[in-house]
Design a protein around this motif. Structure first.
Motif, PDB file in Angstrom:
ATOM      1  N   PHE A 122       0.818  -1.215   0.000  1.00 13.99           N
ATOM      2  CA  PHE A 122       0.000   0.000   0.000  1.00 13.99           C
ATOM      3  C   PHE A 122       0.853   1.266   0.000  1.00 13.99           C
ATOM      4  CE2 PHE A 122      -2.382  -3.329   2.151  1.00 13.99           C
ATOM      5  CZ  PHE A 122      -3.579  -3.315   1.447  1.00 13.99           C
ATOM      6  N   ALA A 123       2.162   1.090   0.001  1.00 17.54           N
ATOM      7  CA  ALA A 123       3.049   2.243   0.143  1.00 17.54           C
ATOM      8  C   ALA A 123       4.002   2.352  -1.037  1.00 17.54           C
ATOM      9  CB  ALA A 123       3.839   2.127   1.443  1.00 17.54           C
ATOM     10  N   ASP A 124       4.462   3.557  -1.261  1.00 17.33           N
ATOM     11  CA  ASP A 124       5.463   3.806  -2.284  1.00 17.33           C
ATOM     12  C   ASP A 124       6.834   3.885  -1.626  1.00 17.33           C
ATOM     13  OD1 ASP A 124       3.500   4.034  -4.278  1.00 17.33           O
ATOM     14  OD2 ASP A 124       3.089   6.107  -3.629  1.00 17.33           O
ATOM     15  N   ALA A 142       2.362   7.574   3.164  1.00 18.54           N
ATOM     16  CA  ALA A 142       1.569   6.372   3.401  1.00 18.54           C
ATOM     17  C   ALA A 142       1.386   6.130   4.896  1.00 18.54           C
ATOM     18  CB  ALA A 142       2.232   5.163   2.746  1.00 18.54           C
ATOM     19  N   GLU A 148      -1.066   8.786   6.314  1.00 17.90           N
ATOM     20  CA  GLU A 148      -2.449   8.472   5.942  1.00 17.90           C
ATOM     21  C   GLU A 148      -2.989   7.295   6.749  1.00 17.90           C
ATOM     22  OE1 GLU A 148      -2.382   7.809   1.764  1.00 17.90           O
ATOM     23  OE2 GLU A 148      -2.018   9.911   1.258  1.00 17.90           O
ATOM     24  N   TRP A 164      -6.125   6.951   9.289  1.00 15.25           N
ATOM     25  CA  TRP A 164      -7.151   5.956   8.937  1.00 15.25           C
ATOM     26  C   TRP A 164      -7.525   5.081  10.131  1.00 15.25           C
ATOM     27  CZ3 TRP A 164      -6.962   0.620   9.108  1.00 15.25           C
ATOM     28  CH2 TRP A 164      -8.030  -0.064   8.495  1.00 15.25           C
ATOM     29  N   ASP A 193      -7.701   9.474   1.790  1.00 15.95           N
ATOM     30  CA  ASP A 193      -6.617   9.177   0.849  1.00 15.95           C
ATOM     31  C   ASP A 193      -6.115   7.748   1.024  1.00 15.95           C
ATOM     32  OD1 ASP A 193      -6.834  11.715  -0.132  1.00 15.95           O
ATOM     33  OD2 ASP A 193      -5.140  12.528   1.012  1.00 15.95           O
ATOM     34  N   PHE A 194      -6.084   7.268   2.272  1.00 14.89           N
ATOM     35  CA  PHE A 194      -5.618   5.898   2.487  1.00 14.89           C
ATOM     36  C   PHE A 194      -6.668   4.878   1.998  1.00 14.89           C
ATOM     37  CE2 PHE A 194      -4.385   2.030   4.764  1.00 14.89           C
ATOM     38  CZ  PHE A 194      -3.020   2.024   4.482  1.00 14.89           C
ATOM     39  N   ARG A 254      -8.438   5.264  -0.578  1.00 15.48           N
ATOM     40  CA  ARG A 254      -8.199   5.185  -2.017  1.00 15.48           C
ATOM     41  C   ARG A 254      -7.017   4.275  -2.326  1.00 15.48           C
ATOM     42  NH1 ARG A 254     -10.190  10.505  -2.108  1.00 15.48           N
ATOM     43  NH2 ARG A 254      -8.149  11.425  -1.644  1.00 15.48           N
ATOM     44  N   ARG A 255      -5.999   4.349  -1.483  1.00 17.54           N
ATOM     45  CA  ARG A 255      -4.842   3.445  -1.679  1.00 17.54           C
ATOM     46  C   ARG A 255      -5.291   1.997  -1.622  1.00 17.54           C
ATOM     47  NH1 ARG A 255       0.669   5.261  -0.679  1.00 17.54           N
ATOM     48  NH2 ARG A 255       0.727   7.462  -0.090  1.00 17.54           N
ATOM     49  N   GLN A 285      -7.257   0.849  -4.682  1.00 19.76           N
ATOM     50  CA  GLN A 285      -6.441   0.746  -5.899  1.00 19.76           C
ATOM     51  C   GLN A 285      -5.532  -0.472  -5.891  1.00 19.76           C
ATOM     52  OE1 GLN A 285      -4.443   4.518  -6.024  1.00 19.76           O
ATOM     53  NE2 GLN A 285      -6.336   5.668  -6.477  1.00 19.76           N
ATOM     54  N   ARG A 286      -5.458  -1.191  -4.771  1.00 24.29           N
ATOM     55  CA  ARG A 286      -4.564  -2.362  -4.722  1.00 24.29           C
ATOM     56  C   ARG A 286      -5.346  -3.641  -4.937  1.00 24.29           C
ATOM     57  NH1 ARG A 286      -1.724   1.543  -4.626  1.00 24.29           N
ATOM     58  NH2 ARG A 286       0.342   1.741  -3.712  1.00 24.29           N
TER      59      ARG A 286
END
Length: 376
Positions: free
Chosen positions: A293-295, A306, A309, A313, A368-369, A371-372, A375-376
């Motif tokens: 979930f992180a960059d 990340a 966020e 969360w 925002d988290f 959404r992360r 998207q995974r």
């Protein structure tokens, strides 16, 4: 001695003395002067009484401060380290013994001496009835305090200050006695207090960090007792003000760990998400694969955004959420320094201080988290 100075060690006994002193407030000057005249106090005796009253006044003030501190939380907590302070008569009267001793001394000093027709020992009148400061009949003098020496006026003022503090002590005692009796008879309220205290204890991680593990939970005596009672509400009512803070801390921790285990949460997860086990399960899944979930940040460090966020969360609050993350992260990245994560929050606050003040920052970061995750 032909008069009793005994006080009934009960709620009624406290109320009786309180009423006696309040009766003195109505016409205290007349009763005080009548007492001075009936005992024909010398100047030496007056000065001696002033010293006695001042000494008792200081003692009573100390007792008032101590009781006031206890009363702030006593009936708001299911368990305290001052259990039965306002329930057990002997314990309560020990806590206010200096106050009560002073009232006995003064009312006895202002009780007229009677050497005729001494009553049978079993029927001795109380100084709290026969004293001129209490209910005894006393005439109205022709002259007021201004006709007496300064020492008499001083004694009257000191006694007024003393009785004011005595009333404050007895009012606290009576109020807390009544409140405790009401709570003890209300099983629903007892359960509410138990649950609130457990929630507060578990929320303060420093108090429970050494009590973790399901095995420890299973051995907790208080938890076993609550199960034997059959009803948590009945246990809460039966145990109100019978256990100290350490006992309820261990119970709260054990209860949280056990209930969390039913949802597949380990000890730390159970304590952090004690009020939302479903959120705890989701957090557990995320932490098991957080790297997904992180960059990647600089070098081998994870992107601080990340983490920021995720902290929001969790809904645990910034400090507690960050502690949970650092305790449970087992990924391959090196974690950045805490100040780097906090810089993300500071940047948001500078950009939109109003939103940060009203909780907008946490909501934005949490969204925002989400959404992360999607998207995974």
């Amino acid at each position: 001695m032909i008069h009793w100075t005994d006080i009934d060690k009960s709620k009624e006994g406290i109320l009786n003395i309180l009423n006696v002193i309040k009766n003195y407030e109505k016409d205290g000057e007349a009763r005080f002067i009548a007492g001075i005249q009936s005992r024909n106090f010398s100047e030496y005796k007056i000065q001696q009484l002033i010293c006695i009253v001042r000494e008792r006044l200081n003692m009573t003030r100390r007792e008032l401060l101590r009781l006031s501190e206890i009363a702030l939380t006593y009936n708001k907590l299911w368990a305290t380290d001052d259990n039965n302070c306002f329930r057990d008569a002997d314990k309560l009267f020990r806590k206010i013994r200096s106050t009560l001793k002073g009232t006995k001394i003064l009312y006895k000093k202002f009780t007229p001496i009677c050497r005729k027709n001494v009553p049978n020992e079993d029927f001795r009148p109380s100084v709290f009835v026969k004293s001129t400061l209490a209910y005894a009949e006393c005439g109205r003098g022709l002259y007021g305090l201004d006709s007496y020496p300064d020492s008499v006026t001083t004694l009257y003022a000191e006694m007024g200050a003393y009785f004011t503090n005595v009333i404050a002590v007895l009012v606290i005692c009576h109020q807390e006695l009544v409140k405790e009796a009401q709570i003890s008879n209300d099983a629903e309220l007892c359960l509410q207090l138990l649950n609130e205290q457990c929630k507060t204890i578990v929320g303060d991680m420093k108090d429970v960090i050494g009590m973790l593990s399901k095995e420890v939970a299973e051995q907790n005596d208080l938890l076993k007792r609550s199960k034997k009672t059959g009803s948590l509400k009945a246990f809460a009512q039966e145990g109100f003000h019978k256990y100290n803070i350490e006992s309820v801390t261990r119970y709260a921790t054990s209860r949280a760990v056990e209930s969390g285990a039913e949802f597949g949460l380990d000890d730390i997860e159970a304590l952090y998400f004690v009020n939302d086990h479903q959120k705890g399960k989701k957090a557990k899944e995320i932490m098991n694969s957080f790297d997904n979930f992180a960059d990647k940040g600089r070098g081998t460090k994870m992107d601080t955004m990340a983490i920021a966020e995720f902290v929001c969360w969790t809904g645990l609050g910034l400090a507690k959420g960050y502690r949970y993350f650092t305790l449970t992260y087992k990924g391959s990245y090196n974690l950045p320094q805490k100040k780097s994560v906090w810089a993300r929050f500071d940047n948001f606050k500078k950009a939109d201080p109003e939103a940060a003040k009203n909780g907008g920052m946490e909501s934005q970061f949490a969204s925002d988290f989400e959404r992360r995750i999607s998207q995974r």
